[in-house]
Motif scaffolding. Structure first.
Motif, mmCIF file in Angstrom:
data_model
loop_
_atom_site.group_PDB
_atom_site.id
_atom_site.type_symbol
_atom_site.label_atom_id
_atom_site.label_comp_id
_atom_site.label_asym_id
_atom_site.label_seq_id
_atom_site.Cartn_x
_atom_site.Cartn_y
_atom_site.Cartn_z
ATOM 1 N N ALA A 1 0.818 -1.211 0.000
ATOM 2 C CA ALA A 1 0.000 0.000 0.000
ATOM 3 C C ALA A 1 0.851 1.260 0.000
ATOM 4 C CB ALA A 1 -0.937 -0.002 1.208
ATOM 5 N N SER A 2 2.064 1.169 0.549
ATOM 6 C CA SER A 2 2.956 2.332 0.600
ATOM 7 C C SER A 2 3.644 2.591 -0.735
ATOM 8 C CB SER A 2 4.025 2.121 1.681
ATOM 9 O OG SER A 2 5.017 1.199 1.248
ATOM 10 N N GLY A 3 3.442 1.662 -1.686
ATOM 11 C CA GLY A 3 4.140 1.785 -2.962
ATOM 12 C C GLY A 3 5.445 1.025 -2.981
ATOM 13 N N GLY A 4 5.670 0.248 -1.939
ATOM 14 C CA GLY A 4 6.885 -0.551 -1.855
ATOM 15 C C GLY A 4 6.745 -1.878 -2.570
ATOM 16 N N MET A 5 7.580 -2.832 -2.170
ATOM 17 C CA MET A 5 7.538 -4.126 -2.844
ATOM 18 C C MET A 5 7.931 -5.224 -1.872
ATOM 19 S SD MET A 5 10.979 -3.759 -5.210
ATOM 20 C CE MET A 5 10.394 -2.197 -5.865
ATOM 21 N N VAL A 6 7.569 -6.458 -2.240
ATOM 22 C CA VAL A 6 7.863 -7.625 -1.426
ATOM 23 C C VAL A 6 8.446 -8.714 -2.314
ATOM 24 C CG1 VAL A 6 6.924 -9.417 0.076
ATOM 25 C CG2 VAL A 6 5.978 -7.103 0.169
ATOM 26 N N VAL A 7 9.592 -9.255 -1.920
ATOM 27 C CA VAL A 7 10.221 -10.369 -2.643
ATOM 28 C C VAL A 7 10.325 -11.545 -1.675
ATOM 29 C CG1 VAL A 7 12.307 -11.196 -3.804
ATOM 30 C CG2 VAL A 7 11.523 -8.833 -4.152
ATOM 31 N N GLU A 8 9.857 -12.703 -2.119
ATOM 32 C CA GLU A 8 9.932 -13.909 -1.299
ATOM 33 C C GLU A 8 11.072 -14.799 -1.776
ATOM 34 O OE1 GLU A 8 6.264 -16.054 -0.756
ATOM 35 O OE2 GLU A 8 5.065 -14.241 -1.110
ATOM 36 N N GLU A 9 11.697 -15.482 -0.833
ATOM 37 C CA GLU A 9 12.779 -16.407 -1.179
ATOM 38 C C GLU A 9 12.736 -17.618 -0.246
ATOM 39 O OE1 GLU A 9 17.086 -15.597 -0.277
ATOM 40 O OE2 GLU A 9 17.196 -15.583 -2.466
ATOM 41 N N ALA A 10 12.839 -18.803 -0.827
ATOM 42 C CA ALA A 10 12.886 -20.025 -0.025
ATOM 43 C C ALA A 10 14.137 -20.010 0.844
ATOM 44 C CB ALA A 10 12.873 -21.250 -0.923
ATOM 45 N N ALA A 11 13.995 -20.408 2.090
ATOM 46 C CA ALA A 11 15.111 -20.420 3.028
ATOM 47 C C ALA A 11 14.975 -21.631 3.942
ATOM 48 C CB ALA A 11 15.134 -19.121 3.842
ATOM 49 N N SER A 12 15.872 -21.744 4.891
ATOM 50 C CA SER A 12 15.813 -22.831 5.860
ATOM 51 C C SER A 12 16.376 -22.355 7.190
ATOM 52 C CB SER A 12 16.584 -24.058 5.359
ATOM 53 O OG SER A 12 17.967 -23.763 5.231
ATOM 54 N N TYR A 13 16.027 -23.061 8.240
ATOM 55 C CA TYR A 13 16.569 -22.769 9.559
ATOM 56 C C TYR A 13 16.834 -24.083 10.266
ATOM 57 C CZ TYR A 13 12.005 -23.937 11.637
ATOM 58 O OH TYR A 13 10.866 -24.589 12.036
ATOM 59 N N GLN A 14 17.590 -24.006 11.345
ATOM 60 C CA GLN A 14 17.886 -25.203 12.120
ATOM 61 C C GLN A 14 17.342 -25.054 13.529
ATOM 62 O OE1 GLN A 14 22.112 -26.034 11.983
ATOM 63 N NE2 GLN A 14 21.924 -27.108 10.045
ATOM 64 N N THR A 15 16.808 -26.146 14.068
ATOM 65 C CA THR A 15 16.348 -26.151 15.441
ATOM 66 C C THR A 15 17.560 -26.332 16.357
ATOM 67 O OG1 THR A 15 15.999 -28.546 15.424
ATOM 68 C CG2 THR A 15 14.158 -27.152 14.735
ATOM 69 N N ASN B 1 18.387 -28.799 18.034
ATOM 70 C CA ASN B 1 19.005 -30.123 17.865
ATOM 71 C C ASN B 1 19.503 -30.338 16.438
ATOM 72 O OD1 ASN B 1 16.652 -30.472 16.465
ATOM 73 N ND2 ASN B 1 15.847 -32.144 17.716
ATOM 74 N N ARG B 2 19.650 -29.205 15.693
ATOM 75 C CA ARG B 2 20.233 -29.176 14.343
ATOM 76 C C ARG B 2 19.361 -29.837 13.278
ATOM 77 N NH1 ARG B 2 22.922 -24.927 15.636
ATOM 78 N NH2 ARG B 2 24.845 -25.241 16.795
ATOM 79 N N GLN B 3 18.077 -29.947 13.544
ATOM 80 C CA GLN B 3 17.163 -30.408 12.504
ATOM 81 C C GLN B 3 16.925 -29.254 11.526
ATOM 82 O OE1 GLN B 3 13.213 -31.355 13.858
ATOM 83 N NE2 GLN B 3 12.615 -32.329 11.939
ATOM 84 N N LYS B 4 17.083 -29.506 10.243
ATOM 85 C CA LYS B 4 16.948 -28.462 9.235
ATOM 86 C C LYS B 4 15.539 -28.463 8.656
ATOM 87 C CE LYS B 4 19.465 -26.494 5.287
ATOM 88 N NZ LYS B 4 20.605 -26.678 4.356
ATOM 89 N N LEU B 5 14.892 -27.304 8.666
ATOM 90 C CA LEU B 5 13.510 -27.188 8.216
ATOM 91 C C LEU B 5 13.368 -26.020 7.239
ATOM 92 C CD1 LEU B 5 11.779 -27.678 11.680
ATOM 93 C CD2 LEU B 5 11.957 -29.378 9.856
ATOM 94 N N ALA B 6 12.385 -26.119 6.381
ATOM 95 C CA ALA B 6 12.154 -25.093 5.362
ATOM 96 C C ALA B 6 11.361 -23.921 5.923
ATOM 97 C CB ALA B 6 11.402 -25.705 4.180
ATOM 98 N N THR B 7 11.638 -22.739 5.400
ATOM 99 C CA THR B 7 10.880 -21.543 5.744
ATOM 100 C C THR B 7 10.935 -20.585 4.551
ATOM 101 O OG1 THR B 7 10.569 -19.814 7.409
ATOM 102 C CG2 THR B 7 12.844 -20.343 6.807
ATOM 103 N N THR B 8 10.461 -19.373 4.737
ATOM 104 C CA THR B 8 10.476 -18.369 3.669
ATOM 105 C C THR B 8 10.950 -17.041 4.240
ATOM 106 O OG1 THR B 8 8.593 -19.429 2.557
ATOM 107 C CG2 THR B 8 9.099 -17.153 1.939
ATOM 108 N N ASP B 9 11.842 -16.383 3.516
ATOM 109 C CA ASP B 9 12.280 -15.037 3.880
ATOM 110 C C ASP B 9 11.553 -14.032 2.993
ATOM 111 O OD1 ASP B 9 13.962 -15.906 5.834
ATOM 112 O OD2 ASP B 9 15.814 -15.491 4.757
#
Length: 203
Positions: free
Chosen positions: A114-128, A130-138
């Motif tokens: 609404a402000s005239g800006g923009m949004v870009v999504e990118e697939a990412a990951s994080y670790q818990t 106990n080092r379990q790797k899971l998908a997320t989005t930035d």
């Protein structure tokens, strides 16, 4: 079942708390230099790497006969605010978790557009922890304040469930001010920002 009005009130109070702390941080006259340190937050069930000692704001947000615990840890370094927000959703309200996180996303992303800006999504990951790797989005966001001023933000939302059935919603973000570029992704992918996101470990 949660109704829209109480949910909006809860989210408004949570957002207001974040704004209050961010405002307080902006009043600091001198920003510290990058001084990375591991911050353990056992109550919020995560470990993170901050580039300075964060300030912490905690409050309980009432909802019907339950309470949501909302905590914000944040530090300002020059033109950047690094922050981690946590919302605890009790087990008897956990079914509302997805509605809450969707509303949090929509409030920010729609405001940017609404402000005239923009949004870009990118697939990412994080670790818990106990080092379990899971998908997320930035999300890389440009917020237009006016014709000459804008802010850039990188934000990630993560949901985790505790052994007692409670749900935790985390918002990890960096807000950068005083910039004239629209390329939020390139700017906020630099090492000092990537480290903050990569070294967040929820339980």
């Amino acid at each position: 079942m949660l109704t829209n009005k109480p949910m909006e009130q809860v989210l408004f109070r949570a957002s207001k708390a974040c704004v209050l702390l961010a405002g307080a941080i902006l009043l600091i006259a001198c920003s510290p230099k990058l001084d990375w340190r591991t911050v353990q937050s056992p109550q919020e069930r995560y470990t993170a790497l901050f580039p300075g000692k964060p300030d912490k704001l905690e409050r309980r947000i009432p909802y019907q006969e339950q309470e949501f615990l909302q905590t914000l840890e944040a530090v300002k370094i020059d033109d950047d605010i690094y922050s981690i927000s946590s919302i605890q959703v009790p087990s008897n309200q956990a079914v509302a978790t997805e509605k809450i996180i969707t509303q949090l996303k929509n409030n920010l992303l729609e405001r940017a557009k609404a402000s005239g800006g923009m949004v870009v999504e990118e697939a990412a990951s994080y670790q818990t922890s106990n080092r379990q790797k899971l998908a997320t989005t930035d999300f890389f966001i440009v917020l237009k304040l006016n014709a000459k001023e804008q802010q850039q933000m990188r934000v990630r939302w993560i949901t985790r469930q505790a052994s007692n059935g409670d749900a935790w919603i985390y918002q990890i973000s960096v807000l950068h001010t005083n910039t004239n570029t629209d390329d939020a992704k390139t700017l906020l992918s630099k090492e000092e920002y990537a480290s903050f996101f990569n070294e967040f470990y929820p339980e």
